[in-house]
Scaffold this active site. Structure first.
Site, PDB file in Angstrom:
ATOM      1  N   TYR A   1      -0.444  21.780 -38.764  1.00 36.59           N
ATOM      2  CA  TYR A   1       0.231  23.057 -38.487  1.00 36.59           C
ATOM      3  C   TYR A   1       1.552  22.821 -37.771  1.00 36.59           C
ATOM      4  O   TYR A   1       2.517  23.563 -37.965  1.00 36.59           O
ATOM      5  CB  TYR A   1      -0.679  23.993 -37.668  1.00 36.59           C
ATOM      6  CG  TYR A   1      -1.434  24.953 -38.546  1.00 36.59           C
ATOM      7  CD1 TYR A   1      -2.456  24.506 -39.378  1.00 36.59           C
ATOM      8  CD2 TYR A   1      -1.113  26.306 -38.588  1.00 36.59           C
ATOM      9  CE1 TYR A   1      -3.144  25.373 -40.209  1.00 36.59           C
ATOM     10  CE2 TYR A   1      -1.792  27.187 -39.416  1.00 36.59           C
ATOM     11  CZ  TYR A   1      -2.804  26.713 -40.226  1.00 36.59           C
ATOM     12  OH  TYR A   1      -3.468  27.579 -41.056  1.00 36.59           O
TER      13      TYR A   1
ATOM     14  N   THR B   1     -22.992  29.199 -25.992  1.00 40.41           N
ATOM     15  CA  THR B   1     -23.214  28.283 -24.853  1.00 40.41           C
ATOM     16  C   THR B   1     -22.510  28.793 -23.592  1.00 40.41           C
ATOM     17  O   THR B   1     -22.803  28.327 -22.504  1.00 40.41           O
ATOM     18  CB  THR B   1     -22.748  26.831 -25.157  1.00 40.41           C
ATOM     19  OG1 THR B   1     -21.370  26.847 -25.542  1.00 40.41           O
ATOM     20  CG2 THR B   1     -23.585  26.206 -26.267  1.00 40.41           C
TER      21      THR B   1
ATOM     22  N   TYR C   1     -19.801  16.582 -33.483  1.00 42.16           N
ATOM     23  CA  TYR C   1     -18.803  16.940 -32.453  1.00 42.16           C
ATOM     24  C   TYR C   1     -17.552  16.083 -32.613  1.00 42.16           C
ATOM     25  O   TYR C   1     -16.430  16.603 -32.635  1.00 42.16           O
ATOM     26  CB  TYR C   1     -19.418  16.737 -31.072  1.00 42.16           C
ATOM     27  CG  TYR C   1     -18.546  17.187 -29.924  1.00 42.16           C
ATOM     28  CD1 TYR C   1     -18.289  18.542 -29.706  1.00 42.16           C
ATOM     29  CD2 TYR C   1     -17.997  16.267 -29.029  1.00 42.16           C
ATOM     30  CE1 TYR C   1     -17.503  18.958 -28.636  1.00 42.16           C
ATOM     31  CE2 TYR C   1     -17.217  16.674 -27.967  1.00 42.16           C
ATOM     32  CZ  TYR C   1     -16.972  18.020 -27.762  1.00 42.16           C
ATOM     33  OH  TYR C   1     -16.193  18.435 -26.708  1.00 42.16           O
TER      34      TYR C   1
ATOM     35  N   ARG D   1     -25.947  17.570 -19.352  1.00 43.85           N
ATOM     36  CA  ARG D   1     -25.029  16.475 -19.018  1.00 43.85           C
ATOM     37  C   ARG D   1     -25.450  15.781 -17.744  1.00 43.85           C
ATOM     38  O   ARG D   1     -26.194  16.319 -16.928  1.00 43.85           O
ATOM     39  CB  ARG D   1     -23.593  16.988 -18.947  1.00 43.85           C
ATOM     40  CG  ARG D   1     -23.030  17.041 -20.351  1.00 43.85           C
ATOM     41  CD  ARG D   1     -21.606  17.459 -20.375  1.00 43.85           C
ATOM     42  NE  ARG D   1     -21.521  18.901 -20.277  1.00 43.85           N
ATOM     43  CZ  ARG D   1     -20.454  19.583 -20.645  1.00 43.85           C
ATOM     44  NH1 ARG D   1     -19.408  18.968 -21.117  1.00 43.85           N
ATOM     45  NH2 ARG D   1     -20.448  20.888 -20.531  1.00 43.85           N
TER      46      ARG D   1
ATOM     47  N   ASP E   1     -15.382  35.011 -26.592  1.00 46.55           N
ATOM     48  CA  ASP E   1     -16.551  34.129 -26.500  1.00 46.55           C
ATOM     49  C   ASP E   1     -17.714  34.799 -27.236  1.00 46.55           C
ATOM     50  O   ASP E   1     -17.840  36.024 -27.194  1.00 46.55           O
ATOM     51  CB  ASP E   1     -16.950  33.888 -25.039  1.00 46.55           C
ATOM     52  CG  ASP E   1     -17.650  32.551 -24.850  1.00 46.55           C
ATOM     53  OD1 ASP E   1     -17.084  31.681 -24.162  1.00 46.55           O
ATOM     54  OD2 ASP E   1     -18.755  32.369 -25.409  1.00 46.55           O
TER      55      ASP E   1
ATOM     56  N   LYS F   1       0.318  30.836 -35.269  1.00 48.30           N
ATOM     57  CA  LYS F   1       1.441  30.844 -36.229  1.00 48.30           C
ATOM     58  C   LYS F   1       1.956  32.270 -36.436  1.00 48.30           C
ATOM     59  O   LYS F   1       3.160  32.531 -36.376  1.00 48.30           O
ATOM     60  CB  LYS F   1       0.957  30.244 -37.550  1.00 48.30           C
ATOM     61  CG  LYS F   1       1.946  30.323 -38.682  1.00 48.30           C
ATOM     62  CD  LYS F   1       1.411  29.512 -39.878  1.00 48.30           C
ATOM     63  CE  LYS F   1       2.141  29.870 -41.150  1.00 48.30           C
ATOM     64  NZ  LYS F   1       1.412  30.840 -41.975  1.00 48.30           N
TER      65      LYS F   1
ATOM     66  N   LYS G   1     -13.819  17.444 -33.678  1.00 45.76           N
ATOM     67  CA  LYS G   1     -12.629  17.325 -32.827  1.00 45.76           C
ATOM     68  C   LYS G   1     -11.543  16.514 -33.520  1.00 45.76           C
ATOM     69  O   LYS G   1     -10.353  16.798 -33.375  1.00 45.76           O
ATOM     70  CB  LYS G   1     -12.998  16.689 -31.483  1.00 45.76           C
ATOM     71  CG  LYS G   1     -13.864  17.585 -30.589  1.00 45.76           C
ATOM     72  CD  LYS G   1     -13.127  18.841 -30.152  1.00 45.76           C
ATOM     73  CE  LYS G   1     -13.940  19.679 -29.164  1.00 45.76           C
ATOM     74  NZ  LYS G   1     -13.309  20.976 -28.859  1.00 45.76           N
TER      75      LYS G   1
ATOM     76  N   ASP H   1     -16.997  35.736 -32.494  1.00 41.36           N
ATOM     77  CA  ASP H   1     -17.207  34.397 -33.051  1.00 41.36           C
ATOM     78  C   ASP H   1     -15.888  33.955 -33.683  1.00 41.36           C
ATOM     79  O   ASP H   1     -15.463  34.529 -34.693  1.00 41.36           O
ATOM     80  CB  ASP H   1     -18.325  34.470 -34.102  1.00 41.36           C
ATOM     81  CG  ASP H   1     -18.578  33.138 -34.787  1.00 41.36           C
ATOM     82  OD1 ASP H   1     -17.741  32.213 -34.652  1.00 41.36           O
ATOM     83  OD2 ASP H   1     -19.612  33.019 -35.466  1.00 41.36           O
ATOM     84  N   VAL H   2     -15.274  32.935 -33.115  1.00 42.11           N
ATOM     85  CA  VAL H   2     -13.909  32.574 -33.544  1.00 42.11           C
ATOM     86  C   VAL H   2     -13.875  31.806 -34.866  1.00 42.11           C
ATOM     87  O   VAL H   2     -12.802  31.413 -35.307  1.00 42.11           O
ATOM     88  CB  VAL H   2     -13.150  31.792 -32.442  1.00 42.11           C
ATOM     89  CG1 VAL H   2     -13.045  32.625 -31.173  1.00 42.11           C
ATOM     90  CG2 VAL H   2     -13.779  30.439 -32.163  1.00 42.11           C
TER      91      VAL H   2
HETATM   92  N1  UDP Z   1     -27.332  10.454 -19.179  1.00 43.38           N
HETATM   93  C1  UDP Z   1     -28.375  10.004 -18.394  1.00 43.38           C
HETATM   94  N2  UDP Z   1     -29.278  10.913 -17.911  1.00 43.38           N
HETATM   95  C2  UDP Z   1     -29.185  12.236 -18.143  1.00 43.38           C
HETATM   96  C3  UDP Z   1     -28.115  12.704 -18.947  1.00 43.38           C
HETATM   97  C4  UDP Z   1     -27.204  11.794 -19.442  1.00 43.38           C
HETATM   98  O1  UDP Z   1     -28.503   8.787 -18.129  1.00 43.38           O
HETATM   99  O2  UDP Z   1     -30.055  12.983 -17.665  1.00 43.38           O
HETATM  100  C5  UDP Z   1     -26.357   9.484 -19.674  1.00 43.38           C
HETATM  101  C6  UDP Z   1     -26.010   9.598 -21.153  1.00 43.38           C
HETATM  102  O3  UDP Z   1     -26.909   8.843 -21.946  1.00 43.38           O
HETATM  103  C7  UDP Z   1     -24.607   9.027 -21.165  1.00 43.38           C
HETATM  104  C8  UDP Z   1     -24.026   9.461 -19.809  1.00 43.38           C
HETATM  105  O4  UDP Z   1     -25.148   9.733 -18.978  1.00 43.38           O
HETATM  106  O5  UDP Z   1     -24.634   7.621 -21.224  1.00 43.38           O
HETATM  107  C9  UDP Z   1     -23.142  10.679 -19.882  1.00 43.38           C
HETATM  108  O6  UDP Z   1     -23.842  11.656 -20.590  1.00 43.38           O
HETATM  109  P1  UDP Z   1     -23.316  13.151 -20.746  1.00 43.38           P
HETATM  110  O7  UDP Z   1     -24.302  13.873 -21.588  1.00 43.38           O
HETATM  111  O8  UDP Z   1     -23.015  13.729 -19.425  1.00 43.38           O
HETATM  112  O9  UDP Z   1     -21.913  13.044 -21.497  1.00 43.38           O
HETATM  113  P2  UDP Z   1     -21.290  12.104 -22.639  1.00 43.38           P
HETATM  114  O10 UDP Z   1     -20.257  11.336 -21.918  1.00 43.38           O
HETATM  115  O11 UDP Z   1     -22.346  11.204 -23.212  1.00 43.38           O
HETATM  116  O12 UDP Z   1     -20.760  13.067 -23.613  1.00 43.38           O
END
Ligand code: UDP
Length: 322
Positions: free
Chosen positions: A159, A35, A145, A186, A31, A105, A149, A56-57
């Site tokens: 691979y 974050t 992101y 989140r 790591d 690999k 992914k 740093d990977v």
């Molecule tokens: N969200 C929210 N209030 C917050 C943070 C997030 O209403 O304080 C909403 C965000 O706009 C999204 C959902 O909650 O619609 C989930 O957001 P999160 O960042 O957890 O993950 P996401 O699924 O968007 O990657």
């Protein structure tokens, strides 16, 4: 087995390391802490089957000795993180996945990619089965992101097909639980910390968008089963119980006994309107489905964040808000 986990100090990486060690494996963890947090692995440092390297990977990766598994969990994973770290997010999904696959690999190790429901973007199909190709804005702010992914999945399959590497791809849906960062932005961590501090919960948009929340222990069980299964194509892992963000806010207010209510803020660009995993394949192939419902999982997570806030207060960190 001796297993490498990238992003081992992150939310999922650290729980995964716990599980692998509990199964009797040796874990080599990497790591760079951009974050991830040293606190998440402090309990593991005394374990003689755990070795940690700050690394740093996205740089060339070499680990001496045998490796039987490489689990690639390194990446900023919260929208506010990957908006602040767009280049690092693209690099760890592309260069980091390349290095991790190259190592797998070279060692003849099984590789597992931590992919994401974000590969489906703002989905036009609901719920989302693995066969859905997604609806991603490649040049929007979340594209760093989502496309990282998607590229990581394509590289993993290349691979597998070209080099014969034994690969697995987990498409991980919203997951929550202890060791999320209090400030990772989140919705679950924000709402819980805001409630515990008796601040209003910040609902982005009108709160009608949906998510399906999986408790971390259930997710880790699914990852472990996928890793030890034969499934090569991507597999959805998440909890199919779907809630609007307003419903989540109500539940968090109730469980914390907060009367602070909610406040509305602008919806971030390209925020998916709905998200719910179709886990038929995981049920069928792994005999897996989440066990903990949202109420029980939130209670456990609220307990965790209460402890974090008390600790911060006693260390004199004050009342920083989410
Ligand atoms: N969200 C929210 N209030 C917050 C943070 C997030 O209403 O304080 C909403 C965000 O706009 C999204 C959902 O909650 O619609 C989930 O957001 P999160 O960042 O957890 O993950 P996401 O699924 O968007 O990657």
């Amino acid at each position: 087995m001796r297993i490498l986990v990238t992003g081992v100090a992150g939310f999922l990486g650290s729980h995964l390391a716990d599980r692998l060690l509990a199964e009797g494996h040796q874990v080599v963890g990497l790591d760079n802490f951009i974050t991830g947090s040293p606190d998440n692995i402090s309990d593991l440092l005394g374990n003689e089957r755990f070795t940690f390297y700050r690394y740093d990977v996205t740089e060339f990766m070499y680990v001496a000795g045998d490796l039987h598994g490489v689990l690639h969990f390194a990446s900023p994973a919260s929208p506010i993180d990957y908006l602040q770290l767009p280049i690092q997010t693209l690099k760890v999904g592309s260069l980091g996945t390349h290095k991790a696959l190259g190592l797998a690999k070279a060692k003849g190790a099984r590789f597992l990619l931590a992919s994401s429901s974000e590969v489906y973007g703002d989905p036009a199909m609901h719920p989302q089965p693995e066969s859905y190709w997604g609806n991603v804005n490649p040049v929007g702010p979340r594209g760093v992101y989502d496309e990282a992914k998607r590229f990581a999945e394509a590289l993993t399959m290349a691979y597998h097909r070209y080099h014969g590497v034994d690969t697995r791809i987990a498409r991980i849906f919203n997951t929550y639980g202890p060791r999320m960062r209090r400030d990772d932005g989140r919705v679950v961590s924000n709402f819980i910390v805001q409630s515990l501090q008796r601040n209003p919960l910040t609902i982005f948009g009108d709160g009608s968008q949906t998510r399906s929340f999986c408790y971390v222990d259930d997710l880790i069980e699914g990852i472990y089963r996928l890793f030890t299964s034969d499934r090569v194509e991507p597999l959805n892992l998440g909890n199919p119980s779907e809630y609007t963000i307003s419903e989540l806010a109500e539940l968090v207010l109730e469980l914390t006994g907060s009367t602070a209510g909610v406040e509305y803020q602008p919806l971030p660009q390209d925020d998916p309107k709905v998200r719910q995993p179709d886990i038929s394949l995981a049920r069928q192939l792994l005999g897996w489905e989440p066990q903990l419902d949202l109420r029980a999982g939130l209670k456990a997570t609220i307990g965790y964040f209460s402890g974090v806030l008390e600790n911060d207060a006693s260390r004199g960190k004050g009342q920083a808000t989410a």
